[in-house]
Design a protein around this motif. Structure first.
Motif, mmCIF file in Angstrom:
data_model
loop_
_atom_site.group_PDB
_atom_site.id
_atom_site.type_symbol
_atom_site.label_atom_id
_atom_site.label_comp_id
_atom_site.label_asym_id
_atom_site.label_seq_id
_atom_site.Cartn_x
_atom_site.Cartn_y
_atom_site.Cartn_z
ATOM 1 N N PHE A 56 0.798 -1.232 0.000
ATOM 2 C CA PHE A 56 0.000 0.000 0.000
ATOM 3 C C PHE A 56 0.829 1.280 0.000
ATOM 4 O O PHE A 56 0.342 2.327 -0.429
ATOM 5 N N VAL A 57 2.068 1.244 0.446
ATOM 6 C CA VAL A 57 2.865 2.478 0.454
ATOM 7 C C VAL A 57 3.089 3.020 -0.960
ATOM 8 O O VAL A 57 2.891 4.225 -1.201
ATOM 9 N N PRO A 58 3.485 2.194 -1.936
ATOM 10 C CA PRO A 58 3.647 2.745 -3.292
ATOM 11 C C PRO A 58 2.365 3.340 -3.856
ATOM 12 O O PRO A 58 2.403 4.390 -4.528
ATOM 13 N N GLN A 59 1.237 2.684 -3.597
ATOM 14 C CA GLN A 59 -0.022 3.242 -4.076
ATOM 15 C C GLN A 59 -0.316 4.569 -3.402
ATOM 16 O O GLN A 59 -0.728 5.542 -4.053
ATOM 17 N N GLN A 60 -0.105 4.612 -2.086
ATOM 18 C CA GLN A 60 -0.345 5.859 -1.351
ATOM 19 C C GLN A 60 0.535 6.986 -1.879
ATOM 20 O O GLN A 60 0.076 8.125 -2.057
ATOM 21 N N ASN A 61 1.785 6.681 -2.146
ATOM 22 C CA ASN A 61 2.705 7.696 -2.657
ATOM 23 C C ASN A 61 2.276 8.209 -4.029
ATOM 24 O O ASN A 61 2.498 9.385 -4.358
ATOM 25 N N SER A 62 1.665 7.350 -4.821
ATOM 26 C CA SER A 62 1.218 7.784 -6.148
ATOM 27 C C SER A 62 0.082 8.791 -6.065
ATOM 28 O O SER A 62 -0.189 9.509 -7.034
ATOM 29 N N PHE A 63 -0.560 8.874 -4.902
ATOM 30 C CA PHE A 63 -1.624 9.856 -4.681
ATOM 31 C C PHE A 63 -1.169 10.987 -3.764
ATOM 32 O O PHE A 63 -1.993 11.669 -3.157
ATOM 33 N N PHE A 90 -9.922 12.766 -0.704
ATOM 34 C CA PHE A 90 -10.087 11.443 -1.299
ATOM 35 C C PHE A 90 -11.165 11.457 -2.373
ATOM 36 O O PHE A 90 -10.983 10.892 -3.459
ATOM 37 N N MET A 91 -12.282 12.088 -2.085
ATOM 38 C CA MET A 91 -13.374 12.119 -3.055
ATOM 39 C C MET A 91 -12.947 12.839 -4.331
ATOM 40 O O MET A 91 -13.291 12.415 -5.440
ATOM 41 N N ALA A 92 -12.174 13.917 -4.197
ATOM 42 C CA ALA A 92 -11.714 14.659 -5.362
ATOM 43 C C ALA A 92 -10.758 13.824 -6.211
ATOM 44 O O ALA A 92 -10.850 13.812 -7.446
ATOM 45 N N LEU A 93 -9.833 13.113 -5.564
ATOM 46 C CA LEU A 93 -8.881 12.300 -6.320
ATOM 47 C C LEU A 93 -9.559 11.063 -6.903
ATOM 48 O O LEU A 93 -9.175 10.591 -7.979
ATOM 49 N N ALA A 94 -10.568 10.543 -6.203
ATOM 50 C CA ALA A 94 -11.336 9.434 -6.775
ATOM 51 C C ALA A 94 -12.064 9.894 -8.034
ATOM 52 O O ALA A 94 -12.079 9.185 -9.051
ATOM 53 N N ALA A 152 -11.059 23.974 -9.930
ATOM 54 C CA ALA A 152 -10.053 25.021 -9.730
ATOM 55 C C ALA A 152 -9.535 24.997 -8.295
ATOM 56 O O ALA A 152 -8.331 25.169 -8.045
ATOM 57 N N ALA A 153 -10.433 24.761 -7.340
ATOM 58 C CA ALA A 153 -10.027 24.676 -5.935
ATOM 59 C C ALA A 153 -9.184 23.432 -5.691
ATOM 60 O O ALA A 153 -8.232 23.460 -4.904
ATOM 61 N N VAL A 154 -9.520 22.332 -6.359
ATOM 62 C CA VAL A 154 -8.701 21.116 -6.255
ATOM 63 C C VAL A 154 -7.303 21.391 -6.773
ATOM 64 O O VAL A 154 -6.299 20.990 -6.155
ATOM 65 N N ALA A 155 -7.201 22.080 -7.897
ATOM 66 C CA ALA A 155 -5.893 22.404 -8.463
ATOM 67 C C ALA A 155 -5.069 23.260 -7.500
ATOM 68 O O ALA A 155 -3.855 23.060 -7.357
ATOM 69 N N ARG A 156 -5.731 24.180 -6.803
ATOM 70 C CA ARG A 156 -5.008 25.029 -5.837
ATOM 71 C C ARG A 156 -4.503 24.197 -4.661
ATOM 72 O O ARG A 156 -3.374 24.387 -4.193
ATOM 73 N N ALA A 157 -5.323 23.279 -4.194
ATOM 74 C CA ALA A 157 -4.914 22.433 -3.070
ATOM 75 C C ALA A 157 -3.749 21.535 -3.461
ATOM 76 O O ALA A 157 -2.777 21.388 -2.702
ATOM 77 N N LEU A 158 -3.824 20.939 -4.644
ATOM 78 C CA LEU A 158 -2.735 20.070 -5.101
ATOM 79 C C LEU A 158 -1.454 20.859 -5.322
ATOM 80 O O LEU A 158 -0.349 20.370 -5.031
ATOM 81 N N GLN A 159 -1.592 22.076 -5.817
ATOM 82 C CA GLN A 159 -0.405 22.909 -6.020
ATOM 83 C C GLN A 159 0.228 23.282 -4.683
ATOM 84 O O GLN A 159 1.459 23.294 -4.549
ATOM 85 N N SER A 213 -2.607 22.604 8.012
ATOM 86 C CA SER A 213 -3.972 23.013 8.296
ATOM 87 C C SER A 213 -4.517 23.919 7.194
ATOM 88 O O SER A 213 -5.691 23.826 6.809
ATOM 89 N N ASP A 214 -3.658 24.790 6.668
ATOM 90 C CA ASP A 214 -4.068 25.662 5.559
ATOM 91 C C ASP A 214 -4.471 24.831 4.342
ATOM 92 O O ASP A 214 -5.445 25.157 3.646
ATOM 93 N N ILE A 215 -3.730 23.760 4.091
ATOM 94 C CA ILE A 215 -4.070 22.892 2.965
ATOM 95 C C ILE A 215 -5.390 22.177 3.228
ATOM 96 O O ILE A 215 -6.214 22.006 2.319
ATOM 97 N N ASP A 216 -5.619 21.771 4.457
ATOM 98 C CA ASP A 216 -6.917 21.187 4.810
ATOM 99 C C ASP A 216 -8.053 22.139 4.464
ATOM 100 O O ASP A 216 -9.092 21.734 3.925
ATOM 101 N N HIS A 217 -7.858 23.406 4.776
ATOM 102 C CA HIS A 217 -8.900 24.398 4.466
ATOM 103 C C HIS A 217 -9.123 24.500 2.959
ATOM 104 O O HIS A 217 -10.259 24.693 2.501
ATOM 105 N N LEU A 218 -8.047 24.388 2.190
ATOM 106 C CA LEU A 218 -8.194 24.419 0.735
ATOM 107 C C LEU A 218 -9.033 23.243 0.244
ATOM 108 O O LEU A 218 -9.867 23.390 -0.655
#
Length: 252
Positions: free
Chosen positions: A75-82, A153-157, A205-212, A239-244
């Motif tokens: 599971f670590v390699p899969q987790q790292n890919s996300f 998770f829902m966004a990446l799914a 757009a918000a997902v892109a900001r969080a990933l960036q 925590s700031d990223i959580d808010h994003l």
């Protein structure tokens, strides 16, 4: 519902998870048990468990030919890919979810017994097997907002063409996934409807900001042992990223 639709069930260890022992699980292409949840039903296909899981709590061997244990090496390699554990949240419900997302590539992933809420009443069991440690509630820099981690998770799914639902009937959940009754999983075109709903719910757009923001911060521990590096992580920035991520849900 199309015959080739691939639905995966993830079963956690909440007290209500025992309901699954009476379910017809043939509806699901694969059943993923998390930690002790293999005890609920013999009809599991994968067991995902962490490095510190007590060996005596593993299922007896030999396993059925259809069954497989999934440990850190898988599971670590899969987790790292996300994006890695620091951003995904270091608790097994999310770890198992990301593993299933990457390894099984489902069209729909259903969570049950993973609400991560724990009764405060004296003597009330925290898990189906009795009192256990509420792992998601431990002090951990990656778990400041379980709701934000579920939004991520829902966004990446969604980005991987997978709808995510929560089958729980509990009044409270830390998961922000849409609630669906198990009986409704056979509804024609349900998966397509859920995907449309999730596209409407999630702001790309918000997902892109969080990933960036995650990329810019650069917190990646390839070994998966993020707890060995917690002194390197800025709690406020995480925590700031959580808010994003929370802002990525239009109704949050």
């Amino acid at each position: 519902m199309a015959e080739d639709l691939k639905m995966v069930l993830l079963i956690g260890s909440a007290p209500d998870a025992v309901q699954a022992k009476d379910w017809d699980l043939s509806l699901f292409a694969q059943r993923v048990a998390i930690n002790n949840a293999w005890q609920i039903t013999p009809d599991w296909d994968y067991l995902v468990y962490p490095e510190d899981f007590a060996p005596e709590r593993l299922p007896p061997t030999p396993l059925k030919p259809s069954q497989q244990r999934i440990a850190a090496a898988e599971f670590v390699p899969q987790q790292n890919s996300f994006g890695g554990f620091v951003y995904a949240g270091g608790t097994m419900a999310f770890t198992a979810g990301y593993w299933a997302l990457g390894a099984l590539k489902p069209d729909l992933m259903a969570f049950f017994g993973c609400d991560m809420v724990y009764g405060a009443a004296l003597g009330e069991s925290s898990h189906f097997y009795g009192q256990g440690t509420p792992d998601p509630l431990r002090v951990d820099v990656t778990l400041q907002s379980l709701e934000a981690k579920s939004a991520r998770f829902m966004a990446l799914a969604l980005a991987n063409d997978c709808a995510v639902v929560n089958l729980s009937e509990l009044p409270e959940s830390r998961l922000l996934f849409p609630r669906v009754a198990r009986r409704d999983l056979t509804t024609p075109d349900l998966c397509q409807q859920l995907m449309q709903a999730q596209r409407a719910l999630i702001d790309p757009a918000a997902v892109a900001r969080a990933l960036q923001a995650e990329h810019d911060l650069g917190y990646m521990v390839a070994s998966g042992r993020y707890w060995e590096h917690t002194d390197e992580f800025d709690k406020v920035k995480l925590s700031d990223i959580d808010h994003l991520w929370l802002k990525a849900l239009r109704t949050a």
